[in-house]
Scaffold this active site. Structure first.
Site, PDB file in Angstrom:
ATOM      1  N   CYS A  26       6.653  -6.909   8.115  1.00 27.60           N
ATOM      2  CA  CYS A  26       8.535  -6.364   7.742  1.00 27.60           C
ATOM      3  C   CYS A  26       8.990  -5.179   9.055  1.00 27.60           C
ATOM      4  CB  CYS A  26       8.555  -6.415   6.702  1.00 27.60           C
ATOM      5  SG  CYS A  26      10.759  -6.212   7.232  1.00 27.60           S
ATOM      6  N   CYS A  62      14.507  -7.030   2.784  1.00 24.12           N
ATOM      7  CA  CYS A  62      15.168  -5.918   4.424  1.00 24.12           C
ATOM      8  C   CYS A  62      15.725  -6.508   5.061  1.00 24.12           C
ATOM      9  CB  CYS A  62      13.401  -5.638   4.299  1.00 24.12           C
ATOM     10  SG  CYS A  62      12.594  -5.055   3.809  1.00 24.12           S
ATOM     11  N   LYS A 420     -23.438  30.778 -12.162  1.00 26.71           N
ATOM     12  CA  LYS A 420     -23.216  29.502 -12.574  1.00 26.71           C
ATOM     13  C   LYS A 420     -24.294  29.015 -13.593  1.00 26.71           C
ATOM     14  CE  LYS A 420     -22.089  25.532  -9.200  1.00 26.71           C
ATOM     15  NZ  LYS A 420     -22.947  24.735  -9.795  1.00 26.71           N
TER      16      LYS A 420
END
Length: 1024
Positions: A26, A62, A420
């Protein structure tokens, strides 16, 4: 229709039809007009041929928007029969739709609508009489009247919860498919969100959304809805082969292209037993009900009957989308952030706090947002973004830290350095005596891993009635207190360790007795844990944390952790908040440091390959790597690897590798290869001695028992180099692999991190349950400073000192953060590393000096440093062996002005290695922002050329796709002076280029986006 258009172009300025292919977009909204969707074209002059006309296609709604905004003198549709070509071929329903839109236009915009058009009923009646006579005219009028009454009925039936008793046109499944197609066809985050927002505000007919937003979002985010179907791709093939009376082997062969939904759709269209519908009649309510019932079916016959109940109502595209919903992948490349920000700008933030999708959406429904509160004012959306107890929260994450300097820049206030733990992330929710445990992916944790914690958490938090903890669970040796390797939490592995038990290491607290803590600083949250928690040895433990302010202390801590065989460190700014889903922590692992020089790697041979999935469907993209056993004269498997190759390199490999297809059939496995069943590939090498050798790098060597090379494998493997200088006889053998595995902690060269002057042989081991007592503390550090509300005096003084701006920093960059990825230890030259350290110290001292004196000294010093660096680089390149040069060696420096100091060696290595152009940014058109000092701009251009990007000149900045910045934070006023940049341009720091060089692959822009101190552009920058 092109011939018809040319003939009728002068007579009728518009043309109407149903889209034939679904390729046109479009002209107004730029969205694809789906196949069979009604479209209107305005005839315009073609740029490709002289004088000929072509249609500029629009959605019906549109085009009406275009009419409403254009001048009154511009041509519109006055009489459809006279102005629109193809009007006679339309159905009465389509005609009525257009007539209604034209009437709405005339009502809403007087003087801009149709002027000569007759009443809708008269036109509908006349066209019907011409086609079918008087009876048809009466039927058409009744249909038109019903069509007008239907929206009112739907509006009356709509309840306050967002669901419609009678589904509206916005709930048609074909509308859902259309939106998914539009979202998939755009790449930018903002474009995807805009499509969703437009649908949820304007609806499919631009007259307001009348559908069910909650159900739309549940289908757009199938992974967020906890439905389990237990239907893998091969099982779906088996079901549909019976349902469609198709050959199962043929379907499996087509499945090798990687898209199960496409396979089923193709065979559905070719089926003789069942024919697809000509037009979709399903609603999203129908599909949701179908999926809900499917999730409860486990027997094959029941599943086939259930699919048969819906397949008669499906088009081929309907069935394709249903299969994708079952597979939890719509192939639209959009996640919760794209979809939920289309509902409301704060909806995604709320979803990060509470992963209950339906509850979050209902908080932000438009009708509920407008309702006033008890005080008489509308409820604030801020109140809707909150933690919900017993509902999982998106965990805060950590990004890879590539150097000590990067950590110091990222955490300018000082950091908490935390061990960690190599276990599994667990989020603990406690409400009274009720417990829930969620994994990193927010799924419930397996009971055998956490079922004993309820007996200990109450004792560990005696006054904690309601709480949310962030923690890591792992197996720990009950005698030594040391953690066991990753993977030992499995129910079968767990039984192998008699003197071990599961332990919960708590490292953060998000909620405590009704109080939300995520907006408190890291030091405050840690203090709450220390004060409220009682450790239970080897059961509930507080994570091991140390405060660090000095780079040398951090380097020593990293060495100690890695020598002990632990995974690494997590670094957290002491003033940081807990931000769900954000990667604002740092993780340090040996394979991230020094350009990967400290990582475990092996030179392995390509023994086989698997087909990829998704965009790599039908391609060999996953490879089986192995080594040679000289004693048995057999080839053994070591690892699977699927990262490290660019798309271009992957395409070349399809023809370069000499493979034989065996289709995972163990009986077709050649005698020279020993592989367990899970590792039998789709293809095997025709002759392993003629296959290429690749350097495979990973976090560490592991032993999980899946592979045949004594169970040795590589964790998180990636291809870092193609060893064209080696063949099968010089690649890593089984005996060499055993030796690498045996010496993995001791084989790391820690001098790359500490420098040759440091003695790393006397580094003491650390215990998980004891602090690093041997760590030398910096003068600014006090052992309890991070427990206090205010920093120590020495630290406060240091903080003020850092905030002073160097006199030669450009005005527009004053007050900004340094580049997060500027610095890294140079793994090639110890002399260069020491020089950079001294240079940084001189830079701090010069801040209090006279600017004119500093400028003269800087010019003389830069000239001398450049001469020394060139001599050092030349000596290093002469000493290096060709096979030791890495294309992905990181660039580094000591500050923003020197952020490209290490790049020369990178580019030279690439050129000498025969790969001077990585070409991973082929479609990037980049501009350099002002602010690069010294040789920074020149080196940035070298990086762009090496990566294959196009450098855009100043005059053509409007054509840029990316802007490269020297800093990571810029003020909005700085960008206002450069309005010729596109609004959609992506603003990234120079670290984006460095990371692309290091990994030989294009990196995600969002993680390297500059932070804009204002609202300027529509790009994925982080704004504040």
């Amino acid at each position: 229709m092109s011939d018809d258009v040319e003939e009728a172009g002068e007579d009728k300025p518009f043309v109407v039809e149903r889209a034939k292919t679904g390729r046109a977009k479009c002209k107004k909204c730029k969205c694809t007009i789906e196949k069979d969707e009604l479209r209107i074209g305005k005839l315009v002059v073609s740029f490709f041929s002289d004088g000929k006309l072509m249609p500029a296609w629009h959605h019906v709604a549109c085009l009406m928007e275009v009419f409403a905004k254009q001048r009154a003198t511009t041509k519109r549709i006055d009489d459809p029969e006279k102005d629109v070509k193809g009007w006679e071929q339309l159905s009465d329903e389509d005609k009525q739709l257009i007539l209604d839109k034209l009437e709405e236009l005339e009502t809403s915009s007087p003087g801009k609508g149709a002027k000569k058009r007759a009443a809708p009923r008269e036109i509908a009646g006349e066209s019907s009489k011409k086609a079918t006579g008087k009876n048809s005219d009466q039927k058409t009028r009744k249909t038109a009247e019903k069509a007008k009454e239907k929206p009112k009925e739907e509006a009356d039936d709509k309840d306050g919860g967002g669901r419609s008793k009678v589904p509206s046109k916005d709930d048609l499944f074909r509308e859902f498919r259309r939106v998914c197609s539009n979202v998939a066809n755009v790449d930018a985050y903002t474009d995807k969100t805009a499509i969703i927002r437009k649908m949820f505000t304007q609806g499919s007919q631009s007259d307001g959304f009348k559908g069910d937003i909650v159900l739309w979002c549940k289908l757009l985010l199938p992974g967020a809805v906890k439905r389990i179907y237990n239907l893998q791709s091969k099982q779906l093939i088996k079901l549909f082969a019976r349902l469609l009376l198709q050959d199962e082997d043929s379907m499996l062969e087509h499945l090798e292209q990687g898209d199960i939904a496409e396979t089923i759709s193709v065979f559905f269209e070719n089926s003789v037993a069942v024919s697809p519908c000509a037009k979709s009649v399903l609603t999203i309510q129908d599909v949701d009900l179908f999926l809900e019932e499917l999730s409860y079916l486990t027997k094959e016959e029941e599943q086939i009957q259930h699919f048969r109940s819906v397949i008669d109502k499906c088009t081929a595209n309907d069935l394709k989308m249903i299969v994708r919903l079952i597979k939890h992948d719509l192939r639209i490349n959009a996640g919760p952030k794209h979809i939920l920000e289309g509902v409301h700008e704060d909806a995604y933030k709320a979803f990060q706090m509470s992963r209950d999708l339906e509850t979050v959406i209902r908080r932000f429904l438009p009708d509920l947002m407008e309702k006033p509160t008890a005080s008489g004012s509308p409820a604030s959306s801020c109140n809707k973004v909150a933690i919900s107890l017993m509902t999982p929260i998106l965990p805060m994450l950590a990004e890879a830290c590539t150097s000590v300097e990067m950590a110091m820049h990222k955490c300018p206030n000082g950091m908490l350095s935390e061990i960690k733990y190599d276990g599994e992330r667990v989020q603990v929710h406690k409400r009274g005596n009720e417990f829930r445990y969620f994994s990193r992916s927010l799924k419930p944790v397996m009971p055998h891993k956490v079922n004993l914690f309820k007996d200990y958490i109450g004792r560990a938090f005696p006054d904690g009635d309601d709480l949310i903890l962030d923690s890591e669970v792992l197996m720990i040796d009950s005698e030594t207190g040391q953690p066991l390797p990753f993977g030992t939490l499995g129910i079968h592995k767990k039984a192998e360790f008699k003197n071990a038990n599961v332990c919960l290491f708590v490292f953060d607290c998000l909620y405590y007795n009704g109080e939300i803590l995520i907006n408190k600083s890291m030091s405050q949250r840690r203090r709450i844990l220390r004060d409220r928690m009682t450790e239970i040895p080897n059961r509930i433990m507080l994570s091991e944390v140390y405060e660090v302010h000095d780079s040398r202390d951090l380097a020593k801590m990293i060495v100690k952790v890695l020598k002990h065989g632990l995974e690494g460190l997590v670094l957290k700014d002491i003033n940081s908040k807990y931000e769900p889903g954000k990667r604002h922590w740092l993780k340090v692992k040996k394979d991230y440091l020094c350009g990967g020089a400290m990582a475990d790697s092996a030179d392995l041979v390509v023994l086989g390959a698997w087909y990829g999935t998704g965009n790599k469907g039908g391609m060999l993209s996953i490879f089986l790597m192995g080594c040679y056993d000289e004693e048995r004269d057999k080839w053994l498997t070591v690892t699977k690897v699927h990262t490290g190759h660019s798309d271009a390199a992957l395409a070349e490999l399809q023809n370069e590798l000499d493979m034989v297809k065996i289709g995972k059939d163990t009986e077709k496995l050649p005698s020279w290869l020993l592989a367990n069943k899970p590792m039998v590939p789709d293809f095997v090498a025709r002759d392993p001695k003629k296959q290429p050798v690749w350097e495979v790098t990973g976090a560490e060597f592991t032993n999980q028992g899946v592979h045949t090379a004594d169970g040795i494998s590589i964790r998180f493997p990636r291809v870092t180099r193609v060893r064209s200088d080696k063949n099968w006889s010089t690649a890593t053998t089984l005996n060499e692999l055993r030796e690498l595995f045996r010496k993995k902690p001791e084989s790391v060269d820690f001098s790359l991190l500490l420098g040759a002057s440091e003695d790393v042989t006397d580094v003491k081991d650390i215990l998980i349950k004891k602090p690093l007592d041997s760590l030398e503390t910096s003068p600014e550090k006090t052992t309890t400073s991070w427990f206090d509300d205010e920093p120590s005096t020495s630290f406060a003084a240091r903080k003020c000192k850092i905030k002073e701006e160097p006199p030669d920093v450009p005005e527009e960059y004053k007050g900004q953060k340094k580049d997060n990825h500027d610095d890294s230890f140079d793994s090639i030259s110890d002399e260069r590393s020491e020089r950079k350290r001294l240079k940084l110290e001189r830079g701090i001292k010069k801040e209090t000096q006279d600017p004119l004196v500093v400028k003269k000294k800087k010019k003389k010093k830069d000239k001398k440093d450049k001469e020394v660096e060139e001599e050092s680089d030349l000596a290093v390149r002469k000493a290096e062996k060709p096979e030791d040069r890495y294309v992905n060696q990181p660039a580094g420096g000591t500050d923003v002005e020197e952020s490209f100091a290490g790049e020369t060696s990178v580019l030279n290595s690439a050129a000498e290695d025969g790969r001077s152009h990585v070409v991973v940014l082929k479609n990037v058109r980049a501009s350099l922002a002002p602010g690069f000092v010294g040789s920074g701009g020149t080196n940035a251009r070298k990086l762009l050329r090496t990566l294959g990007a196009t450098i855009v000149t100043r005059k053509k900045r409007f054509d840029s796709t990316h802007v490269i910045h020297a800093c990571t934070e810029i003020p909005s006023t700085y960008l206002e002076d450069f309005t010729d940049f596109p609004k959609t341009v992506k603003h990234v720091s120079v670290s984006w280029l460095e990371e692309a060089i290091a990994r030989s692959a294009k990196q995600d822009e969002i993680s390297h986006a500059v932070e804009l101190a204002g609202d300027y552009c529509e790009c994925p920058c982080t704004h504040r």
